[in-house]
Structures are given as C-alpha cells and as structure tokens.
Write a protein that holds these residues in place. Structure first.
Motif, short mmCIF file in Angstrom:
data_model
loop_
_atom_site.label_atom_id
_atom_site.label_comp_id
_atom_site.label_asym_id
_atom_site.label_seq_id
_atom_site.Cartn_x
_atom_site.Cartn_y
_atom_site.Cartn_z
N VAL A 13 1.80 5.31 -0.06
CA VAL A 13 1.07 5.39 1.21
C VAL A 13 1.07 4.04 1.92
N ILE A 14 0.89 2.95 1.18
CA ILE A 14 0.91 1.62 1.78
C ILE A 14 2.28 1.31 2.38
N SER A 15 3.35 1.67 1.67
CA SER A 15 4.68 1.42 2.22
C SER A 15 4.93 2.27 3.47
N ALA A 16 4.42 3.49 3.50
CA ALA A 16 4.57 4.33 4.70
C ALA A 16 3.79 3.73 5.88
N ILE A 17 2.60 3.23 5.62
CA ILE A 17 1.81 2.62 6.68
C ILE A 17 2.52 1.37 7.22
N ILE A 21 3.77 0.81 11.10
CA ILE A 21 3.34 -0.34 11.90
C ILE A 21 4.54 -1.16 12.35
N SER A 22 5.47 -1.41 11.45
CA SER A 22 6.61 -2.25 11.82
C SER A 22 7.52 -1.56 12.83
N GLN A 106 13.00 7.91 -1.58
CA GLN A 106 12.38 6.59 -1.40
C GLN A 106 13.43 5.48 -1.41
N LEU A 107 14.41 5.58 -2.29
CA LEU A 107 15.46 4.56 -2.32
C LEU A 107 16.29 4.58 -1.04
N LEU A 108 16.52 5.76 -0.48
CA LEU A 108 17.22 5.85 0.81
C LEU A 108 16.38 5.25 1.94
N PHE A 148 10.40 -3.18 2.70
CA PHE A 148 11.65 -2.93 1.98
C PHE A 148 11.47 -2.97 0.46
N PRO A 149 10.95 -4.07 -0.13
CA PRO A 149 10.80 -4.03 -1.59
C PRO A 149 9.75 -3.02 -2.05
N MET A 150 8.77 -2.75 -1.20
CA MET A 150 7.76 -1.77 -1.60
C MET A 150 8.35 -0.37 -1.73
N THR A 151 9.22 0.01 -0.80
CA THR A 151 9.84 1.33 -0.90
C THR A 151 10.83 1.40 -2.05
#
Length: 165
Positions: A13-17, A21-22, A106-108, A148-151
């Motif tokens: 969820v944090i990586s999606a947020i 935002i970005s 997620q890797l994609l 990027f690293p989070m996903t």
C-alpha cells in the motif's frame, strides 16, 4: 503468519501511494524563474501561478517525455492490480502455494518505475525549456526512485512468501 501478511500488505500500500503521488504531483523538476518565483514542472504541466502544458509535449520532439508518462502510469496501474490480485490469491490459493502472479505484477511495476525514472534522468534537459535548465530534481522525482526499490522488494517478498496456517 498474520504479522508477515500485514507487513507485506502495508509495504504494498505504501509503494502504491508513493507511485500515485510521484505520478500526479507537479514537482519532478523545480526551477527558479526570473523575478524570484518558483516553477514546478511535472510530466504534463509547468506551474508557477498558472499551469501550462510542457512545451512541445505532444510533438515527436518529446517522445521521451511520453515514454516517462506511459511507464509511470503503467507502474501505478500494475501496482494497484497487484494489490487486488494479492487479495484474490490470499483467499483462493491452497496452503503452501506461492503468490507468484502477484510477485510478477509487482516486479513489472518496479521495472516500469525504473524505466520511467531512468529516461527522465537521462533526458531531463530535453524536457525543460532553456530558462528552466538551471533547476533541480523535485520531490516527485525522488518519490519515484524511492518507490522503485519498494515495489521490487514487495515483489520479492511475494515470491518468498508461502501461505501457511
């Protein structure tokens, strides 16, 4: 097991947020304009007091910008789809099966973020007008590189995760 699933869900969820935002926020490039005001430029608009489309963004001269736009949107969509696939697989998979499909998605998404941010890094001077070239990277650009690293880590956690009791 519940703690691991909660941690992975929170990470996703944090990586999606961060991706939202970005992609949406208008601070990929920040420069000072003549007169002391600050101009924020994102993938679509340059904003000072009013927002105007990025110069030549619809032409073939800005094909790199269009590639960054497409990969950032695609990464956000893939991250959201990966979240829903994770929820579906959580209740559909038998015990001991892996969340491989979610991991691939997620890797994609991570790959798309890397491609988009790398293109922006390499071609940033082609995106900005001559008066804006003395600026610097903004917060949305930094958030894209943080996502990027989070996903990628999220995708790797799905590969390692096994559904247990």
């Amino acid at each position: 097991m519940l703690v691991i699933l909660t941690f992975i869900l929170l990470f996703h969820v944090i990586s999606a947020i961060l991706l939202f935002i970005s992609t949406i926020n208008n601070a990929w490039w920040v420069a000072s304009a003549p007169g002391g005001s600050v101009i924020y430029t994102d993938l679509w608009y340059s904003c000072n007091v009013t927002c105007l489309p990025v110069k030549n963004s619809a032409s073939t001269d800005a094909v790199y910008l269009q590639a960054v736009q497409a990969t950032m949107i695609l990464s956000t969509i893939l991250c959201c789809v990966g979240f829903f696939v994770f929820i579906l697989q959580l209740f559909r998979l038998k015990q001991g099966e892996r969340f491989v499909f979610t991991a691939i998605i997620q890797l994609l998404a991570g790959l798309c973020v890397m491609i988009g941010a790398s293109i922006y890094t390499a071609e940033r001077e082609g995106f900005t007008e001559e008066s804006l070239r003395k600026g610097g990277y903004g917060s949305s650009y930094v958030l894209a590189w943080i996502s990027f690293p989070m996903t990628v880590v999220s995708g790797l956690m799905y590969l390692v995760l096994r559904k247990r009791k």
